[in-house]
Design a protein around this motif. Structure first.
Motif, mmCIF file in Angstrom:
data_model
loop_
_atom_site.group_PDB
_atom_site.id
_atom_site.type_symbol
_atom_site.label_atom_id
_atom_site.label_comp_id
_atom_site.label_asym_id
_atom_site.label_seq_id
_atom_site.Cartn_x
_atom_site.Cartn_y
_atom_site.Cartn_z
ATOM 1 N N CYS A 177 0.822 -1.219 0.000
ATOM 2 C CA CYS A 177 0.000 0.000 0.000
ATOM 3 C C CYS A 177 0.855 1.267 0.000
ATOM 4 O O CYS A 177 0.462 2.282 -0.579
ATOM 5 N N HIS A 178 2.022 1.199 0.642
ATOM 6 C CA HIS A 178 2.905 2.367 0.684
ATOM 7 C C HIS A 178 3.465 2.704 -0.702
ATOM 8 O O HIS A 178 3.855 3.844 -0.949
ATOM 9 N N ASP A 179 3.506 1.710 -1.598
ATOM 10 C CA ASP A 179 4.066 1.946 -2.929
ATOM 11 C C ASP A 179 3.384 3.122 -3.623
ATOM 12 O O ASP A 179 4.049 3.905 -4.301
ATOM 13 N N LEU B 256 -9.738 3.794 -9.817
ATOM 14 C CA LEU B 256 -8.908 3.734 -11.020
ATOM 15 C C LEU B 256 -7.589 3.013 -10.789
ATOM 16 O O LEU B 256 -7.105 2.913 -9.654
ATOM 17 N N PRO B 257 -6.951 2.555 -11.898
ATOM 18 C CA PRO B 257 -5.605 2.007 -11.797
ATOM 19 C C PRO B 257 -4.671 3.074 -11.249
ATOM 20 O O PRO B 257 -4.958 4.271 -11.379
ATOM 21 N N PRO B 258 -3.607 2.647 -10.648
ATOM 22 C CA PRO B 258 -3.125 1.278 -10.531
ATOM 23 C C PRO B 258 -3.644 0.536 -9.297
ATOM 24 O O PRO B 258 -3.142 -0.532 -8.975
ATOM 25 N N MET B 259 -4.662 1.068 -8.618
ATOM 26 C CA MET B 259 -5.179 0.425 -7.409
ATOM 27 C C MET B 259 -5.703 -0.974 -7.729
ATOM 28 O O MET B 259 -6.638 -1.118 -8.514
ATOM 29 N N TRP C 160 -7.788 -3.020 -6.562
ATOM 30 C CA TRP C 160 -8.938 -3.293 -5.695
ATOM 31 C C TRP C 160 -9.481 -4.699 -5.911
ATOM 32 O O TRP C 160 -9.968 -5.324 -4.965
ATOM 33 N N ASP C 161 -9.403 -5.205 -7.157
ATOM 34 C CA ASP C 161 -9.949 -6.529 -7.413
ATOM 35 C C ASP C 161 -9.169 -7.607 -6.667
ATOM 36 O O ASP C 161 -9.748 -8.578 -6.191
ATOM 37 N N ALA C 162 -7.864 -7.427 -6.518
ATOM 38 C CA ALA C 162 -7.055 -8.381 -5.746
ATOM 39 C C ALA C 162 -7.292 -8.186 -4.249
ATOM 40 O O ALA C 162 -7.493 -9.151 -3.512
ATOM 41 N N VAL C 163 -7.288 -6.939 -3.798
ATOM 42 C CA VAL C 163 -7.526 -6.645 -2.381
ATOM 43 C C VAL C 163 -8.921 -7.126 -1.981
ATOM 44 O O VAL C 163 -9.121 -7.666 -0.894
ATOM 45 N N GLY C 164 -9.876 -6.969 -2.865
ATOM 46 C CA GLY C 164 -11.248 -7.371 -2.585
ATOM 47 C C GLY C 164 -11.442 -8.857 -2.419
ATOM 48 O O GLY C 164 -12.481 -9.303 -1.921
ATOM 49 N N MET D 294 -13.588 -2.007 -1.523
ATOM 50 C CA MET D 294 -12.552 -2.952 -1.931
ATOM 51 C C MET D 294 -13.134 -4.129 -2.708
ATOM 52 O O MET D 294 -12.467 -4.705 -3.558
ATOM 53 N N GLN D 295 -14.371 -4.477 -2.443
ATOM 54 C CA GLN D 295 -14.972 -5.630 -3.111
ATOM 55 C C GLN D 295 -15.643 -5.287 -4.435
ATOM 56 O O GLN D 295 -15.767 -6.150 -5.291
ATOM 57 N N ASN D 296 -16.089 -4.038 -4.608
ATOM 58 C CA ASN D 296 -16.765 -3.718 -5.872
ATOM 59 C C ASN D 296 -16.052 -2.649 -6.701
ATOM 60 O O ASN D 296 -16.518 -2.303 -7.780
ATOM 61 N N GLY D 297 -14.938 -2.110 -6.201
ATOM 62 C CA GLY D 297 -14.155 -1.162 -6.978
ATOM 63 C C GLY D 297 -14.811 0.185 -7.196
ATOM 64 O O GLY D 297 -14.563 0.852 -8.191
#
Length: 181
Positions: A32-34, A132-135, A137-141, A119-122
């Motif tokens: 997340c810090h990235d 939006l990218p680069p987040m 969210w689909d992986a975190v979700g 996080m689950q629905n973006g």
């Protein structure tokens, strides 16, 4: 009865500490810090600025001009600012969100349910504009709700940092030309 209440309170505090520690572990491991922590340059390149951890894209930064024709097939897929908190790509320009519990500019007004839903629905705040990218969210979700609760608990434990984040800049609207600031 007083002893039992004190033990219950101590047990609850211990569980809360464990939840926050789990959240910190997941935030650190998840990178997340990235994007969400502004960087300072050190001997090995960009490092998170420890005075602004997870505070998002600095509101004082301007968006540099996009090099003409830089993005596209066989070219760059995305370009970022030196502190790695603002990204430009085919989606336009996105700014890393302030994840601190500042009530006005961060997640301080969010509920745990809103965070998990986002996080689950973006969707921003669980039902707003697309995240939006680069987040990722689909992986975190894909994390279990208990892990998302731990992340939210950790984020709520941080020092609030007031840092209003710019609105995203849609593609083709002069991205990188200073709009949205």
């Amino acid at each position: 009865l007083l002893i039992m209440c004190a033990l219950d309170q101590a047990n609850a505090q211990s569980k809360n500490r464990a939840l926050i520690e789990r959240g910190k572990y997941l935030v650190d491991f998840g990178g997340c810090h990235d994007c969400h922590s502004p960087k300072v340059f050190g001997p090995n390149g960009p490092m998170p600025d420890t005075t602004k951890l997870l505070s998002g894209a600095p509101s004082t930064n301007s968006v540099p001009p996009m090099p003409e024709g830089a993005l596209g097939p066989g070219k760059w897929g995305a370009i970022t600012t030196p502190d790695l908190t603002t990204w430009a790509g085919p989606w336009g320009v996105s700014f890393a969100r302030n994840l601190t519990p500042d009530k006005e500019t961060g997640l301080g007004s969010w509920t745990e349910a809103m965070f998990i839903k986002a996080m689950q629905n973006g969707k921003d705040m669980g039902e707003g504009r697309p995240i939006l990218p680069p987040m990722p969210w689909d992986a975190v979700g894909k994390l279990k709700d208990q892990d998302l609760r731990a992340i939210f608990s950790y984020l709520r434990s941080l020092k609030p940092i007031h840092n209003p984040i710019h609105d995203p800049i849609p593609p083709g609207s002069g991205q990188g030309q200073g709009q949205g600031q």
